[in-house]
Structures are given as C-alpha cells and as structure tokens.
Enzyme design. Sequence first.
Site, PDB file in Angstrom:
ATOM      1  N   THR A  97       0.827  -1.219   0.000  1.00 43.15           N
ATOM      2  CA  THR A  97       0.000   0.000   0.000  1.00 43.15           C
ATOM      3  C   THR A  97       0.859   1.267   0.000  1.00 43.15           C
ATOM      4  O   THR A  97       0.651   2.159  -0.820  1.00 43.15           O
ATOM      5  CB  THR A  97      -0.961  -0.012   1.205  1.00 43.15           C
ATOM      6  OG1 THR A  97      -1.951  -1.009   0.958  1.00 43.15           O
ATOM      7  CG2 THR A  97      -1.643   1.339   1.404  1.00 43.15           C
ATOM      8  N   THR A 121       4.692  11.436   7.508  1.00 45.86           N
ATOM      9  CA  THR A 121       4.864  11.402   8.956  1.00 45.86           C
ATOM     10  C   THR A 121       6.251  11.900   9.374  1.00 45.86           C
ATOM     11  O   THR A 121       7.218  11.764   8.605  1.00 45.86           O
ATOM     12  CB  THR A 121       4.675   9.948   9.444  1.00 45.86           C
ATOM     13  OG1 THR A 121       5.132   9.841  10.790  1.00 45.86           O
ATOM     14  CG2 THR A 121       5.478   8.949   8.606  1.00 45.86           C
ATOM     15  N   ASP A 122       6.337  12.392  10.609  1.00 45.55           N
ATOM     16  CA  ASP A 122       7.654  12.786  11.141  1.00 45.55           C
ATOM     17  C   ASP A 122       8.565  11.579  11.373  1.00 45.55           C
ATOM     18  O   ASP A 122       9.772  11.731  11.543  1.00 45.55           O
ATOM     19  CB  ASP A 122       7.488  13.595  12.436  1.00 45.55           C
ATOM     20  CG  ASP A 122       6.752  12.869  13.549  1.00 45.55           C
ATOM     21  OD1 ASP A 122       6.328  11.710  13.348  1.00 45.55           O
ATOM     22  OD2 ASP A 122       6.595  13.470  14.638  1.00 45.55           O
ATOM     23  N   GLU A 123       7.986  10.372  11.365  1.00 48.94           N
ATOM     24  CA  GLU A 123       8.800   9.177  11.653  1.00 48.94           C
ATOM     25  C   GLU A 123       9.844   8.904  10.582  1.00 48.94           C
ATOM     26  O   GLU A 123      10.757   8.101  10.805  1.00 48.94           O
ATOM     27  CB  GLU A 123       7.902   7.950  11.799  1.00 48.94           C
ATOM     28  CG  GLU A 123       6.971   8.061  12.973  1.00 48.94           C
ATOM     29  CD  GLU A 123       6.328   6.728  13.322  1.00 48.94           C
ATOM     30  OE1 GLU A 123       6.797   5.694  12.840  1.00 48.94           O
ATOM     31  OE2 GLU A 123       5.354   6.754  14.083  1.00 48.94           O
ATOM     32  N   TYR A 148       7.057   0.281   8.928  1.00 54.31           N
ATOM     33  CA  TYR A 148       6.081   1.339   8.597  1.00 54.31           C
ATOM     34  C   TYR A 148       6.785   2.614   8.152  1.00 54.31           C
ATOM     35  O   TYR A 148       6.537   3.133   7.054  1.00 54.31           O
ATOM     36  CB  TYR A 148       5.169   1.636   9.800  1.00 54.31           C
ATOM     37  CG  TYR A 148       4.477   2.981   9.699  1.00 54.31           C
ATOM     38  CD1 TYR A 148       3.508   3.211   8.725  1.00 54.31           C
ATOM     39  CD2 TYR A 148       4.814   4.034  10.556  1.00 54.31           C
ATOM     40  CE1 TYR A 148       2.885   4.456   8.611  1.00 54.31           C
ATOM     41  CE2 TYR A 148       4.197   5.272  10.447  1.00 54.31           C
ATOM     42  CZ  TYR A 148       3.242   5.482   9.472  1.00 54.31           C
ATOM     43  OH  TYR A 148       2.632   6.708   9.350  1.00 54.31           O
ATOM     44  N   LYS A 152       6.967   4.680   4.487  1.00 46.30           N
ATOM     45  CA  LYS A 152       6.530   6.070   4.318  1.00 46.30           C
ATOM     46  C   LYS A 152       7.693   6.904   3.746  1.00 46.30           C
ATOM     47  O   LYS A 152       7.486   7.757   2.879  1.00 46.30           O
ATOM     48  CB  LYS A 152       6.063   6.671   5.647  1.00 46.30           C
ATOM     49  CG  LYS A 152       4.755   6.107   6.183  1.00 46.30           C
ATOM     50  CD  LYS A 152       3.561   6.331   5.282  1.00 46.30           C
ATOM     51  CE  LYS A 152       3.148   7.783   5.171  1.00 46.30           C
ATOM     52  NZ  LYS A 152       1.885   7.942   4.386  1.00 46.30           N
ATOM     53  N   GLN A 192      -5.976   3.223  25.435  1.00 51.19           N
ATOM     54  CA  GLN A 192      -5.984   3.371  26.899  1.00 51.19           C
ATOM     55  C   GLN A 192      -7.343   3.878  27.395  1.00 51.19           C
ATOM     56  O   GLN A 192      -7.854   3.419  28.406  1.00 51.19           O
ATOM     57  CB  GLN A 192      -4.868   4.314  27.352  1.00 51.19           C
ATOM     58  CG  GLN A 192      -3.501   4.068  26.723  1.00 51.19           C
ATOM     59  CD  GLN A 192      -3.054   2.612  26.716  1.00 51.19           C
ATOM     60  OE1 GLN A 192      -3.528   1.789  27.522  1.00 51.19           O
ATOM     61  NE2 GLN A 192      -2.156   2.260  25.810  1.00 51.19           N
TER      62      GLN A 192
END
Length: 332
Positions: A97, A121-123, A148, A152, A192
């Site tokens: 994807t 993303t910042d990742e 992931y 990206k 959570q």
Amino acid sequence: MSNLLVTGGAGFIGSNFVHYVIRETDLNVTVLDKLTYAGNRATLSSLPEERLSFVQGDIADATLVDRLVENTDVVVHYAAESHNDNSLHDPRPFVDTNILGTYTLLEAARRHDVRFHHISTDEVYGDLELDDPERFTESTPYNPSSPYSSTKAGSDLLVRAWVRSFGLRATISNCSNNYGPYQHVEKFIPRQITNVIDGVRPRLYGEGLNVRDWIHANDHSSAVLTILERGDVGETYLIGADGEQNNKAVIESILEIMGETTGAYDHVIDRSGHDLRYAIDSTKLRTALGWTPQYSDFRAGLEATVKWYRENEAWWRPQKAATEAKYQTTGQ
Ligand code: NAD
Ligand code: DAU
C-alpha cells in the site's frame, strides 16, 4: 480547485480531513478507500451525499485509480497501512500500500497532470535524544526505524522524484502524532481510554519515557488545507503544534481525567526498535504560509477525546476485542 480525491478518507486522519473540508469549504470530495480493518464507512455517514462520493477500492488498482484521478482537480493522499506494531509482525501490506499504492497514484497524477498532496509522517526522520535541543525540520536527513516508517520514507522519495523528473505538481507534509475522534482503538490514546472504560488497566510500553509531539487532527486538517491553497509546488512542510509529552504523562492524564488513580496502569514489553522522541519545528509552515494551530491546550483536547470515546462506544466497540486479542499474542 473544486473536486478533491481523498485516499484513505474512511480512516482516522483522512476522515477528519473530509469532515473539515465539507464544514469549512464548498469543495466536493470523492473518497477512495479499501476499507481495511482500519477503515470505517460509518465515519462519513453523516456527511451530505451531494458533496461526498465514496468509492471502495485499492490505491494499487491502476485502472480504478486512473479513472478517478482523471476526474479530479487534486489528489490528497492519506491511504496507508499506518500502525508501527502491525508492521513489525507483517510488513508486506505496508510495502504493497505505502509504496506500490503511492506509485500507482503518482503515475495516474502524472498522466493527467493533476495536483498531488502526499500525507506523510515525522517518523521518516528517525528519532531524537530526550535532551536534544534540536527538533525535526524540512532538512533533517531521513533515517526511518520501522517497516512502517521506512515505507513512508520510500513513498516520500517517490513523490520527490516524480516532482523532479516529471514535473509533477506535488507537495508533501510530514506531521507528528495526531489525536482526536475516529482514531482506531489499536493506537495509544484510544486504546488506553477504551481500556479504562472496560475496567482494564492501561498498558505502557517499557518505561514510558518515549516522547510524542501531539497535535489535534483538526489542526492537521487545517494545515493540509493551507498547503493546498497556498503551498509551493515541490515543497515539503512539517506540521506540528508544540505538543511534546512522554507516554507515562499521557497515561496519567487519561487516568486522572477518567477519575482513576494515576498509578493504575501496567508496564508491558517494549516495542522492538521503539523510537525515543519525535519533535517538530513547524516554523516554515507558520512563517511561509501563515498557519497556526488552534488546539494549543493538550489537556483540554484530551478531555474532549475522552468524552468522544465515552459517547461513541457504538463506533469503536466492534473493533475492540479483536484488537486486544492481537496485542495478547505479543504480550502487549
Ligand atoms: P488509518 O490506519 O486510521 O487509516 C488508513 C485508511 O487507509 C483506512 O481507511 C484504510 O481502509 C485505508 N487504506 C489502507 N490501505 C489502502 C489501500 N491499499 N487502498 C485504499 N485505501 C487503503 O491511518 P491514519 O492514522 O488516519 O493515517 C493516515 C495517513 O496519515 C497515513 O498516510 C499516515 O502515514 C499519515 N500520518 C498519520 C499520523 C497519525 O498520528 N495517525 C501522523 C502523521 C501522518
Ligand atoms: O509520529 C506520527 C506517527 O504517529 C504516525 O506516522 C503513525 O501512523 C501513528 O500510528 C503514530 O505512530 P506511533 O507509533 O507513535 O503511535 P502509537 O499510537 O502506536 O504509539 C504512541 C506511543 O505510545 C509509542 O511510543 C508507543 C506507545 N504505546 C502504544 C500503545 C498502542 C504504549 O505505550 N502502549 C500502547 O498500548
């Protein structure tokens, strides 16, 4: 620009963007979404049919994508496999994807000379030390950690190459961690909150000192719309709202907001390769395009998010048991 094609518009951030665009503009939207486990058609059901069309399909389906891109003014590309933990156990859908799907969209946008905005993303920049005075900027070198984030990063580089080699009219934005309504219960904050609603103790990976830079999904949406309206083709913009918090503090806030004792959570096995800290410097977006975030009070945003999950159990309940069963296999 009057027609937007929004990929992944039935997921968390994409759907928040679709709601935002329908509310704040007179643009029409077509959503292309595969409705994977993370997509939910019901998220868009309250929106007016005369402004919104929904197409269920895969961004890697070249025939379908070509037909939809031909009939749009702008592609806003949110669709992705988005969860780091899933990518550690089954990376293949992330490659299919995030890389092949993005490639398919880029080729269609090139053929039809359509403006393209890529949501990232910042990742892609890896992580920072807790005491690093620097934050990520548009010139930070790419250094992704997980399957992931590496897919990206790969998709960002494809977009950059299509701009340079083929003159594609594209922009990229790299945003920090979003929170708000319609986020899947696999992710940290909704997991959570819904655990506490179920009388289950929240689960903190490792020591919980990892820092994320939280931004409300509405602020992400307003930033993306700003880039569509005023961004320069070929540019990358970092999106962030100065919302750094460590995970332990976030869990304690959730417990406090929900009327529980702040120590009522469990430490569980850490994520493999767990990024320590993300932090965004969004000076370029703020100064060049005049964007400012509206949700500057994280605690107030978290309270509103807790309220939303309390009031919308019918939306998240169908995914909860399967999500927790998946986490049980990893001890998390
Ligand atoms: P999500 O998992 O909630 O939603 C993803 C959506 O994409 C789902 O509706 C899913 O059905 C759809 N999808 C997946 N594969 C598809 C395919 N092959 N074809 C068509 N549709 C497909 O994800 P999210 O958190 O909303 O993230 C959306 C985008 O924003 C991603 O590109 C992600 O990398 C990026 N992003 C997310 C965050 C965050 O904090 N969640 C932060 C920065 C950037
Ligand atoms: O930074 C942007 C990224 O933010 C996006 O690109 C991703 O799509 C999005 O999922 C998010 O990635 P994270 O891995 O940071 O988000 P997640 O919600 O999975 O986890 C946030 C933090 O909380 C992370 O440090 C891991 C931790 N965590 C997570 C879960 C699910 C826990 O401590 N306990 C948990 O149960």
